[in-house]
Design a protein around this motif. Structure first.
Motif, mmCIF file in Angstrom:
data_model
loop_
_atom_site.group_PDB
_atom_site.id
_atom_site.type_symbol
_atom_site.label_atom_id
_atom_site.label_comp_id
_atom_site.label_asym_id
_atom_site.label_seq_id
_atom_site.Cartn_x
_atom_site.Cartn_y
_atom_site.Cartn_z
ATOM 1 N N PHE A 49 0.626 1.639 13.928
ATOM 2 C CA PHE A 49 1.065 1.970 12.583
ATOM 3 C C PHE A 49 2.338 1.198 12.255
ATOM 4 O O PHE A 49 3.221 1.056 13.105
ATOM 5 N N ALA A 50 2.408 0.722 11.030
ATOM 6 C CA ALA A 50 3.588 -0.016 10.592
ATOM 7 C C ALA A 50 4.831 0.863 10.637
ATOM 8 O O ALA A 50 5.945 0.383 10.840
ATOM 9 N N ILE A 80 -10.962 1.384 7.896
ATOM 10 C CA ILE A 80 -10.091 2.097 6.960
ATOM 11 C C ILE A 80 -8.626 1.881 7.329
ATOM 12 O O ILE A 80 -7.773 1.665 6.460
ATOM 13 N N HIS A 81 -8.328 1.906 8.622
ATOM 14 C CA HIS A 81 -6.954 1.684 9.085
ATOM 15 C C HIS A 81 -6.444 0.311 8.647
ATOM 16 O O HIS A 81 -5.329 0.194 8.121
ATOM 17 N N ARG A 82 -7.262 -0.706 8.845
ATOM 18 C CA ARG A 82 -6.838 -2.056 8.467
ATOM 19 C C ARG A 82 -6.684 -2.183 6.942
ATOM 20 O O ARG A 82 -5.772 -2.848 6.456
ATOM 21 N N GLY A 89 -0.712 -1.869 2.224
ATOM 22 C CA GLY A 89 0.694 -1.852 2.597
ATOM 23 C C GLY A 89 1.201 -0.496 3.046
ATOM 24 O O GLY A 89 2.407 -0.249 3.058
ATOM 25 N N TRP A 90 0.271 0.399 3.449
ATOM 26 C CA TRP A 90 0.672 1.706 3.951
ATOM 27 C C TRP A 90 0.944 1.615 5.453
ATOM 28 O O TRP A 90 0.728 0.570 6.080
#
Length: 206
Positions: A49-50, A80-82, A89-90
């Motif tokens: 995760f960012a 979905i994650h990508r 940008g989440w």
């Protein structure tokens, strides 16, 4: 005693020693166990995760979603994650669980993390995304079975009543068509199945 108070009491009594405690759930998440005869697996993911999601302190409801793509197609938790992380940008996938067309349940966010799936309603909820667009198509039988099984276990773990307050559609809290007309129309029957799985009786309201 009104019906909801009765059910809430019944859920608490039924928990007893038959359910995993939350720490145990964390250590056994890859083989999330059942309530009664409900058995299923969760396909685990180890997403980057960012920004690390915060821990969720309470769980008061479960919110059901669909992916809502232009076509009624399957999507994995990784896709979905990508999409959420790299295109939107989440921090990463906002849902805790994704249910594929074949009924496979995949991990999104960590079970005890705050999600990002329903604006203003994330701090105390779990988000389940059923892959597809249910304004144009219908969930598969396998998806409904998996949704029912997953809801049964989650309601037991978090001591939730599977009614119109405990298990809701995304449109119930935000201005959206999610989880699609067809899945939303099926939620009352899904709730009844979950209630039955949990062995809860429904007394008449007084």
């Amino acid at each position: 005693m009104d019906r909801r108070s009765f059910i809430k009491k019944s859920v608490g009594l039924a928990l007893g020693l038959s359910l995993l405690s939350l720490p145990e759930l964390a250590s056994k998440a890859s083989a999330a166990t059942k309530w009664g005869k409900t058995r299923f697996r969760i396909e685990e993911n180890d997403f980057w995760f960012a920004e690390e999601p915060s821990r969720r302190r309470e769980t008061n409801r479960i919110i059901v979603h669909h992916t809502g793509t232009s076509q009624d197609r399957d999507m994995s938790a990784e896709q979905i994650h990508r999409l959420h992380r790299d295109s939107f940008g989440w921090a990463g996938i906002g849902y805790h669980y994704v249910i594929r067309k074949n009924g496979t349940i995949e991990r999104g966010r960590g079970w005890n993390m705050i999600g990002a799936h329903a604006s203003g309603n994330n701090s105390d909820s779990v988000g389940i995304c059923v892959a597809g667009n249910f304004n144009v198509g219908s969930p598969t039988d396998a998806q409904i079975r998996s949704l029912t099984n997953l809801l049964t276990t989650l309601c037991g773990v978090y001591n939730l009543i599977p009614d119109e307050m405990g298990v809701i559609g995304h449109r119930d809290v935000n201005s959206t068509s999610c989880p699609g007309d067809m899945l939303y129309a099926m939620l009352p029957q899904v709730r009844k199945r979950v209630m039955k799985n949990m062995g809860l009786d429904l007394p008449e309201d007084e």
